[in-house]
Scaffold this active site. Structure first.
Site, mmCIF file in Angstrom:
data_model
loop_
_atom_site.group_PDB
_atom_site.id
_atom_site.type_symbol
_atom_site.label_atom_id
_atom_site.label_comp_id
_atom_site.label_asym_id
_atom_site.label_seq_id
_atom_site.Cartn_x
_atom_site.Cartn_y
_atom_site.Cartn_z
ATOM 1 N N HIS A 1 -32.337 -8.784 23.188
ATOM 2 C CA HIS A 1 -31.243 -9.485 23.867
ATOM 3 C C HIS A 1 -31.421 -10.990 23.662
ATOM 4 O O HIS A 1 -32.536 -11.487 23.772
ATOM 5 C CB HIS A 1 -31.278 -9.182 25.363
ATOM 6 N N GLY B 1 -7.705 1.252 -7.152
ATOM 7 C CA GLY B 1 -8.830 2.162 -7.349
ATOM 8 C C GLY B 1 -9.458 1.974 -8.715
ATOM 9 O O GLY B 1 -8.964 1.199 -9.550
ATOM 10 N N ARG B 2 -10.569 2.648 -8.939
ATOM 11 C CA ARG B 2 -11.301 2.552 -10.199
ATOM 12 C C ARG B 2 -11.559 3.953 -10.716
ATOM 13 O O ARG B 2 -11.553 4.914 -9.954
ATOM 14 C CB ARG B 2 -12.622 1.798 -9.972
ATOM 15 N N ASP C 1 -21.082 5.063 -10.524
ATOM 16 C CA ASP C 1 -19.616 5.188 -10.456
ATOM 17 C C ASP C 1 -19.050 6.197 -11.451
ATOM 18 O O ASP C 1 -17.901 6.606 -11.306
ATOM 19 C CB ASP C 1 -18.962 3.824 -10.765
ATOM 20 N N GLU D 1 0.850 -1.191 0.000
ATOM 21 C CA GLU D 1 0.000 0.000 0.000
ATOM 22 C C GLU D 1 0.884 1.239 0.000
ATOM 23 O O GLU D 1 1.796 1.362 0.813
ATOM 24 C CB GLU D 1 -0.920 -0.020 1.235
HETATM 25 P P1 FAD Z 1 -21.363 -0.723 -13.173
HETATM 26 O O1 FAD Z 1 -21.810 -1.725 -12.196
HETATM 27 O O2 FAD Z 1 -19.912 -0.665 -13.513
HETATM 28 O O3 FAD Z 1 -22.227 -0.925 -14.466
HETATM 29 C C1 FAD Z 1 -22.041 -0.205 -15.631
HETATM 30 C C2 FAD Z 1 -22.534 -1.021 -16.789
HETATM 31 O O4 FAD Z 1 -22.559 -0.205 -17.951
HETATM 32 C C3 FAD Z 1 -21.658 -2.216 -17.138
HETATM 33 O O5 FAD Z 1 -22.451 -3.341 -17.390
HETATM 34 C C4 FAD Z 1 -20.934 -1.772 -18.403
HETATM 35 O O6 FAD Z 1 -20.605 -2.870 -19.237
HETATM 36 C C5 FAD Z 1 -21.990 -0.906 -19.035
HETATM 37 N N1 FAD Z 1 -21.483 0.119 -19.953
HETATM 38 C C6 FAD Z 1 -20.499 1.025 -19.743
HETATM 39 N N2 FAD Z 1 -20.362 1.842 -20.798
HETATM 40 C C7 FAD Z 1 -21.296 1.429 -21.684
HETATM 41 C C8 FAD Z 1 -21.661 1.874 -22.987
HETATM 42 N N3 FAD Z 1 -21.063 2.918 -23.554
HETATM 43 N N4 FAD Z 1 -22.650 1.227 -23.622
HETATM 44 C C9 FAD Z 1 -23.292 0.155 -23.065
HETATM 45 N N5 FAD Z 1 -22.976 -0.303 -21.852
HETATM 46 C C10 FAD Z 1 -21.997 0.332 -21.170
HETATM 47 N N6 FAD Z 1 -19.943 -1.863 -4.030
HETATM 48 C C11 FAD Z 1 -20.734 -2.045 -2.960
HETATM 49 O O7 FAD Z 1 -21.610 -1.208 -2.698
HETATM 50 N N7 FAD Z 1 -20.614 -3.150 -2.151
HETATM 51 C C12 FAD Z 1 -19.679 -4.094 -2.394
HETATM 52 O O8 FAD Z 1 -19.591 -5.079 -1.660
HETATM 53 C C13 FAD Z 1 -18.834 -3.940 -3.511
HETATM 54 N N8 FAD Z 1 -17.895 -4.875 -3.802
HETATM 55 C C14 FAD Z 1 -17.159 -4.731 -4.929
HETATM 56 C C15 FAD Z 1 -16.215 -5.718 -5.214
HETATM 57 C C16 FAD Z 1 -15.443 -5.613 -6.359
HETATM 58 C C17 FAD Z 1 -14.441 -6.696 -6.660
HETATM 59 C C18 FAD Z 1 -15.611 -4.499 -7.229
HETATM 60 C C19 FAD Z 1 -14.817 -4.384 -8.487
HETATM 61 C C20 FAD Z 1 -16.534 -3.513 -6.944
HETATM 62 C C21 FAD Z 1 -17.304 -3.609 -5.786
HETATM 63 N N9 FAD Z 1 -18.234 -2.634 -5.438
HETATM 64 C C22 FAD Z 1 -19.004 -2.780 -4.320
HETATM 65 C C23 FAD Z 1 -18.440 -1.432 -6.272
HETATM 66 C C24 FAD Z 1 -19.669 -1.620 -7.153
HETATM 67 O O9 FAD Z 1 -19.487 -2.768 -7.948
HETATM 68 C C25 FAD Z 1 -19.875 -0.386 -8.011
HETATM 69 O O10 FAD Z 1 -19.956 0.754 -7.184
HETATM 70 C C26 FAD Z 1 -21.146 -0.505 -8.806
HETATM 71 O O11 FAD Z 1 -21.138 -1.640 -9.647
HETATM 72 C C27 FAD Z 1 -21.360 0.751 -9.657
HETATM 73 O O12 FAD Z 1 -22.558 0.637 -10.336
HETATM 74 P P2 FAD Z 1 -22.805 1.373 -11.714
HETATM 75 O O13 FAD Z 1 -24.176 0.974 -12.135
HETATM 76 O O14 FAD Z 1 -22.491 2.808 -11.573
HETATM 77 O O15 FAD Z 1 -21.720 0.782 -12.712
HETATM 78 P P1 AMP Z 2 -9.697 1.641 -3.208
HETATM 79 O O1 AMP Z 2 -9.833 3.012 -3.797
HETATM 80 O O2 AMP Z 2 -10.516 1.396 -1.975
HETATM 81 O O3 AMP Z 2 -9.878 0.552 -4.222
HETATM 82 O O4 AMP Z 2 -8.169 1.552 -2.710
HETATM 83 C C1 AMP Z 2 -7.070 1.610 -3.556
HETATM 84 C C2 AMP Z 2 -5.822 1.691 -2.672
HETATM 85 O O5 AMP Z 2 -4.683 1.569 -3.502
HETATM 86 C C3 AMP Z 2 -5.682 2.999 -1.905
HETATM 87 O O6 AMP Z 2 -5.457 2.712 -0.553
HETATM 88 C C4 AMP Z 2 -4.461 3.654 -2.538
HETATM 89 O O7 AMP Z 2 -3.708 4.413 -1.622
HETATM 90 C C5 AMP Z 2 -3.672 2.452 -3.020
HETATM 91 N N1 AMP Z 2 -2.741 2.750 -4.117
HETATM 92 C C6 AMP Z 2 -2.939 3.582 -5.175
HETATM 93 N N2 AMP Z 2 -1.855 3.569 -6.009
HETATM 94 C C7 AMP Z 2 -0.950 2.694 -5.466
HETATM 95 C C8 AMP Z 2 0.364 2.215 -5.844
HETATM 96 N N3 AMP Z 2 0.973 2.607 -6.983
HETATM 97 N N4 AMP Z 2 0.985 1.314 -5.041
HETATM 98 C C9 AMP Z 2 0.369 0.872 -3.895
HETATM 99 N N5 AMP Z 2 -0.837 1.291 -3.492
HETATM 100 C C10 AMP Z 2 -1.511 2.173 -4.253
#
Ligand code: FAD
Ligand code: AMP
Length: 475
Positions: free
Chosen positions: A452, A279-280, A320, A211
């Site tokens: 409880h 991160g995303r 997102d 991290e």
């Molecule tokens: P997405 O779920 O990303 O959906 C977007 C959709 O749009 C996708 O199907 C994509 O293919 C489609 N799309 C994109 N651009 C286009 C386009 N131009 N044309 C047609 N289709 C398109 N969140 C939680 O709250 N709880 C959790 O426990 C949790 N666990 C997670 C675990 C993992 C491993 C990951 C990766 C994420 C997790 N998240 C969790 C985050 C959560 O998945 C996202 O916040 C959520 O999916 C966002 O929803 P969204 O509808 O904005 O986007």
């Molecule tokens: P999250 O946004 O919850 O998915 O967390 C991503 C984590 O990755 C954060 O704690 C960041 O500080 C960490 N992070 C981002 N860039 C790097 C990097 N190059 N090396 C190690 N950790 C990183």
């Protein structure tokens, strides 16, 4: 021939599909375009969340939690069951079945609500027209009175460390290993890194998490992250803070990682699989035509106001791909709010009461501000904490660790944050979200009767503790 809809949603993740269903419930003519293809190559609704995010990760966390209990704590109950084994393909197959059931469920809901589903890629053109590129390459242009952009997010790649899907993976790859990697490296100790690290650690991987930041789980209240760090360490998760990865190379069947530690010393680490979970970012690539009229902010997210309106009237963005926490339930709430606003109703989302959960052991959950955030903002606070070690139900469950911390305004007593680490806190947090939405005081929580023996007694006692009158501990 082009079609016209009241509402056109791009993206069928938890933000987009919920918006589409709610808009249809309100009597609007709705279509939803989504490009995601499942493991079988067929269109799969539900986005990241259902296909490769929330749901599959929780399925694997549950399987491995059971396995870990069998190998570590069943003996405390007097249960012995020979030499336990884990069949990884069966575990992954169970996960896939759950995913298929849920994604198929969205298709059924679309049909039931008469939401027209297009499987392909959507691109916003000018004049609220959208080009759909179907998977066979054919295109069609449709239009709508309102367009909702719900394109979600994609994993951030570290420059020079490309995902290869086999050795260096993102969340998609880490959910589908066919065997337990002996050495599993993770870059980024965020929610995804910790959850996936836990899954494979419980099955026996040596897990090293690198991290970059010096503080562990900086977004959490410090009292909570301290307990979590201690518990993770006991489980054998090796979390190295202040470590920046400078390179990672696949060499045969291994990945060689170079990183510098907090004092700048260079290190090498060799693993069998490497998850990059740093991160995303909003997925807006190819979503907007040059003349679409929708603007992005400096972080590449679609710019929206507090009601998810973009720079172009009649075009909205949720989930997102806009500001705010990247959480499924936050996107879904925005989807409902936008559908209701389009239908002329009131709709709003309170980003200050979005709950956060990390589904590791122990679970972590919080809502509202941390004590540090409040102190930094000059807000006077009183806090009350209560340990699960003193909760009978937690002892009966053999999970008597962690705590609940309630933070209230020192003068008004209004609850400003609740932070938890321990058993099932993912469920306990809901009560605190309700309390905060109703602008409750800690006194309100303290005067509510809690069953409880339940884990929720820890919330009750922590609220009593704000006024130094917890019953089952010395105040
Ligand atoms: P997405 O779920 O990303 O959906 C977007 C959709 O749009 C996708 O199907 C994509 O293919 C489609 N799309 C994109 N651009 C286009 C386009 N131009 N044309 C047609 N289709 C398109 N969140 C939680 O709250 N709880 C959790 O426990 C949790 N666990 C997670 C675990 C993992 C491993 C990951 C990766 C994420 C997790 N998240 C969790 C985050 C959560 O998945 C996202 O916040 C959520 O999916 C966002 O929803 P969204 O509808 O904005 O986007
Ligand atoms: P999250 O946004 O919850 O998915 O967390 C991503 C984590 O990755 C954060 O704690 C960041 O500080 C960490 N992070 C981002 N860039 C790097 C990097 N190059 N090396 C190690 N950790 C990183």
């Amino acid at each position: 021939m082009s079609s016209h809809f009241d509402v056109l949603v791009i993206g069928a993740g938890p933000a987009g599909y919920v918006a589409a269903i709610r808009a249809a419930q309100l009597g609007l003519n709705v279509a939803c375009i989504d490009e995601f293809l499942g493991k079988d190559g067929k269109p799969a609704l539900g986005g990241t969340c259902l296909n490769v995010g929330c749901i599959p990760s929780k399925a694997l966390l549950e399987s491995t939690k059971q396995f870990h209990a069998l190998t570590h704590s069943f003996k405390d109950h007097g249960i012995s069951a020979g030499e336990p084994t884990m069949d990884v393909p069966t575990m992954v197959g169970r996960k896939d079945k759950i995913v298929k059931q849920l994604t198929g469920g969205i298709a059924t809901l679309f049909k039931a609500n008469k939401v027209k589903s297009f499987a392909g890629r959507g691109k916003l053109l000018s004049g609220k027209r959208v080009e759909i590129r179907f998977h066979d390459g054919a295109t069609e242009v449709v239009s709508a009175n309102h367009v909702i952009l719900a394109a979600g997010s994609v994993p951030i790649q570290i420059p020079g460390i490309p995902f290869d899907g086999t050795h260096i993976v993102d969340n998609v790859g880490a959910l589908d290993f066919t065997a337990v990697p002996r050495r599993f490296g993770v870059i980024g100790a965020g929610v995804i890194g910790l959850e996936m690290g836990s899954v494979w650690r419980r099955l026996g991987s040596e897990v090293t998490i690198l991290e970059a930041l010096p503080d562990f789980l900086a977004a959490c209240d410090a009292d909570i992250s301290r307990v979590a760090a201690r518990e993770y360490k006991k489980q054998g998760l090796d979390i190295k803070l202040g470590c920046k990865v400078t390179a990672a190379k696949v060499n045969g069947d291994e990945v060689q990682i170079s990183y510098t530690d907090a004092v700048g010393t260079e290190h090498q680490l060799t693993v069998d699989k490497l998850l990059v979970s740093v991160g995303r970012r909003a997925y807006t690539q190819g979503l907007l035509a040059e003349d679409s009229g929708v603007t992005l902010n400096s972080r590449g997210q679609i710019e929206v106001d507090e009601h998810c309106r973009t720079s172009l009237e009649g075009v909205w963005a949720i989930g997102d791909c806009v500001r705010g926490p990247m959480l499924a339930h936050k996107g879904s709430e925005e989807g409902i709010a936008v559908a209701e606003l389009i239908a002329g109703k009131a709709g709003h989302v309170n980003l200050d009461t979005v709950p956060w959960v990390i589904y590791t052991e122990p679970e972590i959950a919080w809502v509202g501000k941390t004590e540090k955030e409040l102190k930094d903002a000059g807000i006077p606070v009183r806090t009350g904490s209560f340990p699960f070690a003193a909760i009978g139900r937690a002892m009966a469950m053999n999970e008597a660790y962690g705590q609940v911390k309630v933070i209230a305004h020192a003068e008004t007593d209004r609850v400003l944050g609740v932070h938890m680490v321990g058993p099932m806190v993912s469920e306990l947090i809901a009560e605190c979200v309700v309390a905060m939405e109703f602008q409750a005081s800690s006194e309100d929580l303290a005067r509510i009767c809690h069953a409880h023996p339940t884990l929720s007694e820890a919330v009750h006692e922590a609220a009593l503790g704000v006024d130094k009158r917890a019953i089952h501990r010395a105040n």
